[in-house]
Design an enzyme around this catalytic site. Structure first.
Site, short mmCIF file in Angstrom:
data_model
loop_
_atom_site.label_atom_id
_atom_site.label_comp_id
_atom_site.label_asym_id
_atom_site.label_seq_id
_atom_site.Cartn_x
_atom_site.Cartn_y
_atom_site.Cartn_z
N ARG A 6 0.84 -1.19 0.00
CA ARG A 6 0.00 0.00 0.00
C ARG A 6 0.89 1.25 0.00
O ARG A 6 1.93 1.27 0.63
CB ARG A 6 -0.88 0.04 1.25
CG ARG A 6 -1.80 -1.14 1.43
CD ARG A 6 -2.41 -1.11 2.82
NE ARG A 6 -3.35 -2.19 3.05
CZ ARG A 6 -3.93 -2.44 4.21
NH1 ARG A 6 -3.66 -1.66 5.25
NH2 ARG A 6 -4.77 -3.44 4.34
N ASP A 52 0.22 5.40 0.88
CA ASP A 52 -0.79 6.29 1.45
C ASP A 52 -1.20 7.38 0.47
O ASP A 52 -0.57 7.57 -0.58
CB ASP A 52 -0.26 6.93 2.74
CG ASP A 52 -0.08 5.91 3.85
OD1 ASP A 52 -0.77 4.88 3.83
OD2 ASP A 52 0.77 6.16 4.74
N ARG A 87 7.57 7.29 6.79
CA ARG A 87 7.32 8.69 7.16
C ARG A 87 7.56 8.93 8.65
O ARG A 87 8.00 10.00 9.05
CB ARG A 87 5.89 9.06 6.75
CG ARG A 87 5.70 9.12 5.24
CD ARG A 87 4.24 9.08 4.84
NE ARG A 87 3.53 10.22 5.39
CZ ARG A 87 2.20 10.31 5.43
NH1 ARG A 87 1.45 9.30 4.98
NH2 ARG A 87 1.63 11.38 5.92
#
Length: 252
Positions: free
Chosen positions: A51, A53, A197
């Protein structure tokens, strides 16, 4: 059934991430719709290698799908690029063994995060501007601490559905890409939700002098998301590479 890998890239600015979302357009949904339109098969499902974001980009994403007949990979690549919007591009389509899996068979993934220390209108959508001086030497020293651990709970989004927070870090380093540009490269066998992140945000705390290298180590050992720094913006994050064993691919 025949299984195929799709190698693609996308600018994530206009998407709510890779995965299909109930209230926003995703890359997965857009790619699936293009495949269904071209192949005229409503049963097609696309599975991604992971995935990304909302707002995060991919210079290289891999996904797989199944179809009941053999395809001409060059034709599929060309037709998909005609159907897809300008911010999604397919590099190639490759036939793989039937049990190959874009997510579970990946041996590594590589991300890059871009920071700029000056105002630049040409990279503002793809780099995070910082206004304070950063000690990148200290940030690199702290990044090396990542190799000492496998449990990265402190950098994981809370309440995810994964069974383990263990990852094996293969690369983690800051490099200067220009007079005012720096890039953080990190490679691992897998990544947790929001992990890159959160790591970058915590390393920036080290670079600002608000956290020591030993303090960074303690953040990892705490296994608590609240101990780590704030997640940095997604627009400066790129998925750039995914590796697979060569024996997955069929030369047809």
């Amino acid at each position: 059934m025949f299984r195929y890998f799709i190698y693609l890239a996308y600018d994530g600015t206009n998407y709510h991430g890779w995965q299909v979302q109930p209230n926003g357009t995703s890359v997965q949904e857009t790619l699936t719709r293009a495949l269904i339109t071209f192949l005229r098969d409503d049963a097609i499902e696309v599975t991604g290698a992971g995935r990304t974001d909302a707002g995060v980009h991919a210079r290289l994403m891999v996904a797989h799908f199944d179809i009941e007949w053999m395809l001409d990979c060059d034709v599929v690549t060309d037709k998909l690029n005609r159907l897809l919007p300008p911010d999604i591009a397919v590099y190639q389509v490759r036939r793989v063994v039937q049990d190959a899996h874009a997510r579970f068979d990946a041996t590594y993934r590589t991300y890059k995060y871009y920071i700029t220390t000056c105002k630049d209108p040409f990279i503002r959508h793809y780099a995070w501007r910082v206004f304070q001086p950063l000690d990148f030497e200290k940030m690199n020293e702290a990044a090396q601490v990542l190799f000492d651990y496998t449990d990265f709970t402190s950098f994981s989004k809370l309440h995810t559905d994964v069974k383990t927070n263990n990852c094996r870090i293969m690369q983690a380093h800051w490099d200067q890409a220009g007079p005012y540009e720096w890039v953080f490269t990190i490679q691992a066998d897998r990544f947790l939700r929001n992990m890159v992140r959160a790591i970058v945000g915590t390393l920036v705390e080290v670079g600002r002098g608000k956290l020591t290298v030993e303090g960074f180590r303690k953040v990892i050992e705490d296994k608590n998301r609240c101990s780590a720094g704030t997640s940095v913006p997604g627009n400066a994050l790129f998925l750039v590479d995914i590796g697979y064993p060569e024996d997955l691919f069929l030369n047809v």
